[in-house]
Scaffold this motif. Sequence first.
Motif, short mmCIF file in Angstrom:
data_model
loop_
_atom_site.label_atom_id
_atom_site.label_comp_id
_atom_site.label_asym_id
_atom_site.label_seq_id
_atom_site.Cartn_x
_atom_site.Cartn_y
_atom_site.Cartn_z
N ASP A 125 -25.34 4.03 16.64
CA ASP A 125 -26.67 3.43 16.66
C ASP A 125 -27.08 3.06 18.09
O ASP A 125 -26.28 2.51 18.85
N PRO A 126 -28.31 3.36 18.49
CA PRO A 126 -28.75 3.05 19.86
C PRO A 126 -28.57 1.58 20.25
O PRO A 126 -28.31 1.28 21.42
N TYR A 127 -28.69 0.68 19.28
CA TYR A 127 -28.53 -0.75 19.56
C TYR A 127 -27.16 -1.07 20.14
O TYR A 127 -27.03 -1.99 20.96
N LEU A 128 -26.14 -0.31 19.75
CA LEU A 128 -24.78 -0.55 20.21
C LEU A 128 -24.45 0.21 21.49
O LEU A 128 -23.35 0.08 22.03
N ASN A 129 -25.39 0.98 21.98
CA ASN A 129 -25.09 1.85 23.12
C ASN A 129 -26.06 1.67 24.28
O ASN A 129 -26.37 2.61 25.00
N THR A 130 -26.49 0.44 24.46
CA THR A 130 -27.33 0.14 25.62
C THR A 130 -26.47 -0.17 26.85
O THR A 130 -26.97 -0.20 27.97
#
Length: 303
Positions: A47-52
């Motif tokens: 998920d993009p939220y975890l990969n910032t």
Amino acid sequence: MEDKEELGKWAELTQVCLINILSRLSFPQRWRGPMRVCKSWFQACKDPYLNTLFDVETQFDSVTELPRYWTPEFERKIDYMLRCVVIWSDGSLHTIRVRHCSDYSLSLVSQRSPKLQVLSIKSSPHVTDEIMCNIASQCPLLRELDISFCYEISHKSLSLIGQHCPNLQILRRNFMNWLDPSQLVRVVPKEYLDACPQDGDLEAAAIVKFMPQLLQLELQFSKLTNKGLTLISEGCTNLEHLDLSGCANVTGREISNASLNLKKLKTMKKPNFYIPRSVVIHTERYGHWQLYDERFQTDVFRI
């Protein structure tokens, strides 16, 4: 039976709850554990939220530098991890702290990470000016850059980064201890140690011309001379932190002058180290011991 029921409860977690739980883990923790549990957990980890944020720096800090870190195989693993995060972040990646990556992964960073603000790529021997130029033009929000021990990066990259990244406040451009490399020769390839850039003053000129807004500058073991230090002290007047550890080509007098010029300076790390007699004997340009003692005019410079 109880174990199966417990596993069932975890499997029934909604995607939102699962992402919330996974967000409490660091990337290395997710990479080694949850990503391998099942397909739904793997999807949640993407998920993009975890990969910032991609930060594996602590993994290197916690162990002694190993020879295998400098192998092509290890570099490929790092590149693979970084490219995965770039893709999963969907353009939201803002922080990268890694070592031993290459142009291969950073090319994707430059293409897909316009929000990047922090880039730390220490000890990356295969990162070049070419890809750093792409980073400069495609990641204008950079505010912190660490290119320590990256010997294929030159003053050309510093110039372009300074031109395209007006928010840059922190620059770390440290080098390996070329005065006493005895602790490095068993780990770092000798040809790489020998490739230490010699143009410290050219880099200083680029920093002054294109990065006058810097607040923090690290130049450990740079080949910087009095000329370069004078440029910095007169051109980067906003500096609050300056690290000159290991800069053997600057004098105590010029360091004192720099301190006086930099009115906002809060901390300065001076080149306070012991220089082996063997190093000085082979440094013929100093001429004789008296000139050497005069060149380093502080008590800490003792033979």
